[in-house]
Design a protein around this motif. Structure first.
Motif, short mmCIF file in Angstrom:
data_model
loop_
_atom_site.label_atom_id
_atom_site.label_comp_id
_atom_site.label_asym_id
_atom_site.label_seq_id
_atom_site.Cartn_x
_atom_site.Cartn_y
_atom_site.Cartn_z
N ALA A 48 0.83 -1.20 0.00
CA ALA A 48 0.00 0.00 0.00
C ALA A 48 0.87 1.25 0.00
O ALA A 48 1.98 1.26 0.53
N HIS A 49 0.35 2.30 -0.60
CA HIS A 49 1.03 3.59 -0.65
C HIS A 49 0.18 4.63 0.08
O HIS A 49 -1.04 4.59 0.00
N TYR A 50 0.87 5.55 0.76
CA TYR A 50 0.20 6.60 1.53
C TYR A 50 0.89 7.93 1.23
O TYR A 50 2.12 8.02 1.23
N MET B 196 -6.59 6.70 -4.29
CA MET B 196 -7.86 7.39 -4.02
C MET B 196 -7.65 8.43 -2.94
O MET B 196 -6.73 8.32 -2.13
N SER B 197 -8.53 9.43 -2.93
CA SER B 197 -8.47 10.40 -1.84
C SER B 197 -9.21 9.81 -0.64
O SER B 197 -10.15 9.05 -0.78
N LEU C 236 -3.98 10.64 0.44
CA LEU C 236 -4.21 9.78 -0.72
C LEU C 236 -3.64 8.42 -0.37
O LEU C 236 -2.61 8.32 0.30
N THR C 237 -4.28 7.35 -0.85
CA THR C 237 -3.80 6.01 -0.53
C THR C 237 -4.27 5.00 -1.57
O THR C 237 -5.22 5.26 -2.30
N ILE D 103 4.08 9.22 3.23
CA ILE D 103 4.00 8.97 4.67
C ILE D 103 3.79 7.49 4.88
O ILE D 103 3.50 6.74 3.93
N SER D 104 3.95 7.03 6.11
CA SER D 104 3.71 5.62 6.40
C SER D 104 2.78 5.50 7.60
O SER D 104 2.77 6.34 8.48
N PHE D 105 2.01 4.43 7.58
CA PHE D 105 1.08 4.16 8.69
C PHE D 105 1.22 2.72 9.10
O PHE D 105 1.58 1.86 8.38
#
Length: 187
Positions: free
Chosen positions: A2-4, A41-42, A56-57, A185-187
């Motif tokens: 996943a991308h953030y 997507m937002s 966005l992710t 960013i990362s979560f």
């Protein structure tokens, strides 16, 4: 994987990647800000006239978590007129607004008077001339997000919103960011 991303959405841009309306095709879209992975997507929305923090992710579960749980979102709001502590209390207690033509009671929230922010990028379109009277700034922290809620709340108590900036979502802010800036960013 996943991308953030977090972006500082500028005034005048839609919070979407595809514009599927038939009229007014010259709208600015998120894809103009850079290259994003397929499926990006937002997370939530900011209307065209609002600016500030937008995630966005490519992670749908993350999007659901941010939009469907009690994650605080802080808005910096410039209003027409000099707002008082009494008016701040009205907003804090929750007020009745209309959502899609139906009455809605906003949840109690944190509202405070604030000085005009000093480190914000200039907005693409000027707010208005100072000759039209004084303005003031408030911070509103919500953990709900109804359609145009902040604008409706301030208008209901007689202080139309002139500028609306989402400053914070959870612990992430736009501090030090420029309009249209993108950060991984990362979560």
């Amino acid at each position: 994987m996943a991308h953030y991303f977090k972006i500082f959405k500028p005034y005048g841009m839609l919070s979407q990647f595809i514009y599927n309306q038939k009229q007014r095709k010259n709208k600015r879209l998120l894809g103009e800000l850079g290259e994003f992975p397929e499926g990006t997507m937002s997370v939530g929305r900011l209307d065209e006239d609002s600016e500030g923090l937008l995630f966005l992710t490519t992670d749908g579960k993350f999007s659901y978590k941010i939009t469907s749980t009690n994650v605080d979102k802080e808005y910096w709001v410039q209003v027409d007129g000099i707002i008082s502590e009494k008016d701040v209390e009205k907003l804090s207690d929750g007020i009745e607004i209309s959502i899609y033509g139906k009455p809605y009671q906003t949840l109690p929230c944190e509202v405070r008077l604030m000085s005009p922010p000093q480190n914000l990028p200039e907005r693409a379109k000027r707010i208005r001339s100072e000759a039209h009277g004084p303005t003031s700034w408030i911070s509103i922290v919500l953990n709900e997000g109804k359609y145009r809620q902040v604008r409706k709340m301030t208008a209901k108590i007689g202080f139309p919103t002139l500028r609306l900036i989402r400053y914070r979502i959870g612990d992430e802010t736009i501090e030090g960011m420029d309009s249209e800036e993108i950060q991984n960013i990362s979560f």
